[in-house]
Design a protein around this motif. Sequence first.
Motif, PDB file in Angstrom:
ATOM      1  N   LYS A   9      41.067  45.752  46.675  1.00  0.00           N
ATOM      2  CA  LYS A   9      40.627  44.393  46.455  1.00  0.00           C
ATOM      3  C   LYS A   9      39.210  44.214  45.822  1.00  0.00           C
ATOM      4  O   LYS A   9      39.077  43.450  44.896  1.00  0.00           O
ATOM      5  CB  LYS A   9      40.323  43.608  47.776  1.00  0.00           C
ATOM      6  CG  LYS A   9      39.601  44.018  48.848  1.00  0.00           C
ATOM      7  CD  LYS A   9      39.572  42.962  49.950  1.00  0.00           C
ATOM      8  CE  LYS A   9      38.538  43.664  51.197  1.00  0.00           C
ATOM      9  NZ  LYS A   9      38.576  42.858  52.360  1.00  0.00           N
ATOM     10  N   ASP A  10      38.466  45.239  46.144  1.00  0.00           N
ATOM     11  CA  ASP A  10      37.052  45.269  45.340  1.00  0.00           C
ATOM     12  C   ASP A  10      37.243  45.854  43.833  1.00  0.00           C
ATOM     13  O   ASP A  10      36.593  44.980  42.910  1.00  0.00           O
ATOM     14  CB  ASP A  10      36.240  45.946  46.167  1.00  0.00           C
ATOM     15  CG  ASP A  10      35.765  45.227  47.743  1.00  0.00           C
ATOM     16  OD1 ASP A  10      35.712  44.248  47.618  1.00  0.00           O
ATOM     17  OD2 ASP A  10      35.603  46.208  48.630  1.00  0.00           O
ATOM     18  N   LEU A  11      37.964  46.588  43.693  1.00  0.00           N
ATOM     19  CA  LEU A  11      38.346  47.371  42.477  1.00  0.00           C
ATOM     20  C   LEU A  11      39.039  46.377  41.515  1.00  0.00           C
ATOM     21  O   LEU A  11      38.586  45.860  40.323  1.00  0.00           O
ATOM     22  CB  LEU A  11      38.956  48.519  42.306  1.00  0.00           C
ATOM     23  CG  LEU A  11      38.153  49.675  42.771  1.00  0.00           C
ATOM     24  CD1 LEU A  11      39.258  50.809  42.929  1.00  0.00           C
ATOM     25  CD2 LEU A  11      37.121  50.012  41.681  1.00  0.00           C
ATOM     26  N   LEU A  12      39.630  45.311  42.108  1.00  0.00           N
ATOM     27  CA  LEU A  12      40.539  44.231  41.474  1.00  0.00           C
ATOM     28  C   LEU A  12      39.729  43.297  40.951  1.00  0.00           C
ATOM     29  O   LEU A  12      39.689  42.771  39.789  1.00  0.00           O
ATOM     30  CB  LEU A  12      41.739  43.739  42.454  1.00  0.00           C
ATOM     31  CG  LEU A  12      42.313  42.677  42.145  1.00  0.00           C
ATOM     32  CD1 LEU A  12      43.163  42.860  40.744  1.00  0.00           C
ATOM     33  CD2 LEU A  12      43.156  41.887  43.133  1.00  0.00           C
ATOM     34  N   VAL A  13      38.802  43.084  41.734  1.00  0.00           N
ATOM     35  CA  VAL A  13      37.713  41.837  41.396  1.00  0.00           C
ATOM     36  C   VAL A  13      36.927  42.136  40.257  1.00  0.00           C
ATOM     37  O   VAL A  13      36.588  41.623  39.383  1.00  0.00           O
ATOM     38  CB  VAL A  13      36.890  41.422  42.568  1.00  0.00           C
ATOM     39  CG1 VAL A  13      35.811  40.431  42.019  1.00  0.00           C
ATOM     40  CG2 VAL A  13      37.743  40.630  43.590  1.00  0.00           C
ATOM     41  N   GLU A  14      36.527  43.550  40.183  1.00  0.00           N
ATOM     42  CA  GLU A  14      35.735  44.130  38.852  1.00  0.00           C
ATOM     43  C   GLU A  14      36.626  44.048  37.752  1.00  0.00           C
ATOM     44  O   GLU A  14      35.996  43.651  36.795  1.00  0.00           O
ATOM     45  CB  GLU A  14      35.378  45.542  39.484  1.00  0.00           C
ATOM     46  CG  GLU A  14      34.183  45.588  40.425  1.00  0.00           C
ATOM     47  CD  GLU A  14      34.017  47.097  40.883  1.00  0.00           C
ATOM     48  OE1 GLU A  14      34.458  48.075  40.304  1.00  0.00           O
ATOM     49  OE2 GLU A  14      33.443  47.487  41.800  1.00  0.00           O
ATOM     50  N   CYS A  15      37.986  44.357  37.935  1.00  0.00           N
ATOM     51  CA  CYS A  15      38.791  44.295  36.948  1.00  0.00           C
ATOM     52  C   CYS A  15      38.738  42.927  36.322  1.00  0.00           C
ATOM     53  O   CYS A  15      38.711  42.665  35.125  1.00  0.00           O
ATOM     54  CB  CYS A  15      40.078  44.873  37.321  1.00  0.00           C
ATOM     55  SG  CYS A  15      41.448  44.707  35.844  1.00  0.00           S
ATOM     56  N   LEU A  16      39.042  41.818  37.025  1.00  0.00           N
ATOM     57  CA  LEU A  16      39.299  40.573  36.667  1.00  0.00           C
ATOM     58  C   LEU A  16      37.863  40.045  36.013  1.00  0.00           C
ATOM     59  O   LEU A  16      37.985  39.084  35.147  1.00  0.00           O
ATOM     60  CB  LEU A  16      39.546  39.738  37.885  1.00  0.00           C
ATOM     61  CG  LEU A  16      40.783  39.872  38.668  1.00  0.00           C
ATOM     62  CD1 LEU A  16      40.955  39.287  39.837  1.00  0.00           C
ATOM     63  CD2 LEU A  16      42.145  39.840  37.601  1.00  0.00           C
TER      64      LEU A  16
ATOM     65  N   SER B 227      38.476  33.326  47.725  1.00  0.00           N
ATOM     66  CA  SER B 227      36.861  33.077  47.707  1.00  0.00           C
ATOM     67  C   SER B 227      36.000  33.220  46.147  1.00  0.00           C
ATOM     68  O   SER B 227      35.043  32.788  45.914  1.00  0.00           O
ATOM     69  CB  SER B 227      36.340  33.980  48.713  1.00  0.00           C
ATOM     70  OG  SER B 227      36.361  35.377  48.164  1.00  0.00           O
ATOM     71  N   LYS B 228      36.643  33.983  45.347  1.00  0.00           N
ATOM     72  CA  LYS B 228      36.136  34.144  44.118  1.00  0.00           C
ATOM     73  C   LYS B 228      36.527  33.056  42.850  1.00  0.00           C
ATOM     74  O   LYS B 228      36.262  33.132  41.740  1.00  0.00           O
ATOM     75  CB  LYS B 228      36.246  35.578  43.609  1.00  0.00           C
ATOM     76  CG  LYS B 228      35.880  36.696  44.563  1.00  0.00           C
ATOM     77  CD  LYS B 228      34.337  36.519  44.452  1.00  0.00           C
ATOM     78  CE  LYS B 228      33.719  37.764  45.253  1.00  0.00           C
ATOM     79  NZ  LYS B 228      32.330  37.768  45.154  1.00  0.00           N
ATOM     80  N   GLY B 229      37.633  32.119  43.419  1.00  0.00           N
ATOM     81  CA  GLY B 229      38.112  31.255  42.409  1.00  0.00           C
ATOM     82  C   GLY B 229      39.216  31.865  41.749  1.00  0.00           C
ATOM     83  O   GLY B 229      39.964  31.146  40.982  1.00  0.00           O
ATOM     84  N   TYR B 230      39.898  32.912  42.185  1.00  0.00           N
ATOM     85  CA  TYR B 230      40.999  33.434  41.207  1.00  0.00           C
ATOM     86  C   TYR B 230      42.416  33.115  42.127  1.00  0.00           C
ATOM     87  O   TYR B 230      43.263  33.744  42.667  1.00  0.00           O
ATOM     88  CB  TYR B 230      40.865  34.976  41.345  1.00  0.00           C
ATOM     89  CG  TYR B 230      39.987  35.522  40.496  1.00  0.00           C
ATOM     90  CD1 TYR B 230      40.044  35.382  39.101  1.00  0.00           C
ATOM     91  CD2 TYR B 230      38.920  36.245  40.959  1.00  0.00           C
ATOM     92  CE1 TYR B 230      39.035  35.861  38.115  1.00  0.00           C
ATOM     93  CE2 TYR B 230      37.715  36.532  40.145  1.00  0.00           C
ATOM     94  CZ  TYR B 230      38.076  36.515  38.532  1.00  0.00           C
ATOM     95  OH  TYR B 230      36.856  36.899  37.784  1.00  0.00           O
ATOM     96  N   ARG B 231      42.673  31.657  42.222  1.00  0.00           N
ATOM     97  CA  ARG B 231      43.586  31.155  43.014  1.00  0.00           C
ATOM     98  C   ARG B 231      44.996  30.921  41.925  1.00  0.00           C
ATOM     99  O   ARG B 231      44.635  30.781  40.668  1.00  0.00           O
ATOM    100  CB  ARG B 231      43.405  30.014  43.523  1.00  0.00           C
ATOM    101  CG  ARG B 231      42.476  29.679  44.720  1.00  0.00           C
ATOM    102  CD  ARG B 231      42.167  28.379  45.219  1.00  0.00           C
ATOM    103  NE  ARG B 231      41.507  28.308  46.460  1.00  0.00           N
ATOM    104  CZ  ARG B 231      39.989  28.328  46.249  1.00  0.00           C
ATOM    105  NH1 ARG B 231      39.384  28.408  45.052  1.00  0.00           N
ATOM    106  NH2 ARG B 231      39.260  28.366  47.170  1.00  0.00           N
ATOM    107  N   ASP B 232      46.282  30.947  42.542  1.00  0.00           N
ATOM    108  CA  ASP B 232      47.374  30.970  41.611  1.00  0.00           C
ATOM    109  C   ASP B 232      47.075  29.353  40.727  1.00  0.00           C
ATOM    110  O   ASP B 232      47.007  28.468  41.442  1.00  0.00           O
ATOM    111  CB  ASP B 232      48.570  30.847  42.279  1.00  0.00           C
ATOM    112  CG  ASP B 232      49.664  30.636  41.420  1.00  0.00           C
ATOM    113  OD1 ASP B 232      49.874  31.170  40.209  1.00  0.00           O
ATOM    114  OD2 ASP B 232      50.745  29.893  41.920  1.00  0.00           O
ATOM    115  N   GLY B 233      47.173  29.268  39.642  1.00  0.00           N
ATOM    116  CA  GLY B 233      47.336  27.978  38.843  1.00  0.00           C
ATOM    117  C   GLY B 233      45.753  27.517  38.489  1.00  0.00           C
ATOM    118  O   GLY B 233      45.458  26.580  37.684  1.00  0.00           O
ATOM    119  N   ALA B 234      44.806  28.347  38.989  1.00  0.00           N
ATOM    120  CA  ALA B 234      43.417  28.059  38.549  1.00  0.00           C
ATOM    121  C   ALA B 234      43.097  28.171  37.117  1.00  0.00           C
ATOM    122  O   ALA B 234      43.660  29.189  36.667  1.00  0.00           O
ATOM    123  CB  ALA B 234      42.420  28.842  39.455  1.00  0.00           C
TER     124      ALA B 234
END
Length: 329
Positions: free
Chosen positions: A13-20, A50-57
């Motif tokens: 998850k932490d690496l994923l957020v860095e990618c996004l 929590s970071k705002g990466y919700r589906d449809g956001a």
Amino acid sequence: MRVCAVVVTYNRKDLLVECLEALRRQTGPLDAIYIIDNASTDGTLELLRSKGYRDGAVIENPIDGSEIIIRYVRLPLNTGGAGGFHEGVKRAFHDGYDWIWLMDDDAEPLPDSLQGLLRYADDDTAALANLKVSPDGSPQYIHRGFFDFDSFARVVRPVTDDDLREETLEIDHASFVGILINSDSVREIGFPRKEFFLHYDDVEYCLRLRSTGKIILVPGSLILHKEAAERDNITKGLFGREIPVVPYDKLWLRYYGVRNSIWLRRKEMGRARLFIFIVRAILLSIAAQIITGIREKPFRRIRFILSAYSDGLRGRFDNEKPRKILYGD
């Protein structure tokens, strides 16, 4: 043109957020990000929310203020990288995107990575690829290259430093980290083979992509690949070669690489040469088990090796099989 990114993730998850975060800061036009979650169990969904990466956001690119749509898809089971990219490419294609940019969750594109690729996008190009580099900036050569199925080594001959001096370079293969695919090619060849689970799914797909147009490497466009997975221990012992010694609890991952590579070689190599390759590879594998002094369930290891080669030849894709062999389930 409409461009989207597809990011496949599993328990990082932490690496994923860095990618996004790197994707939302692209200087090139990015309209959407598809997050394909392979049934993560580490709280990935909660962190994304929590970071705002919700589906449809809809998130904003802080560079130019453009809007990026987030699509989050949680798969019911872990389908491996192959299953994740199959799902992501399928959804992006059906949603009408013209170019689809693939990467793992431990990738981090530089701000101008997408822009560097789109400069060379045209109708005759099946795909474009960034140059993958390690955290220290060194190129990861083996992930970009040319098909060589007659070789007794890898099926892809990697690019060289001389190749990377070119502004662009036509290649045969680029891994699913930093490859930008033309949806016109997807329309002709379909989606990545989800039954591969792990390993060589990118090789198989690039074989099909090459039938529709060029795959162009752009060495000046970089994507960082952190490769967070632990490396196997290495020992020497067989004809002066380095032999990877894989812990028993990780051995099942090797099955997919052997099975899938043999399936591809069966299609691309002559029968006589394929027979020699398989006999040689099996003998080397068994010898490696003996010479490296592995004592944990040696007969199951040998059965495991033989089964992977057999299934590749027969085209059997039972992705639960390696665990059944190794653990007797």
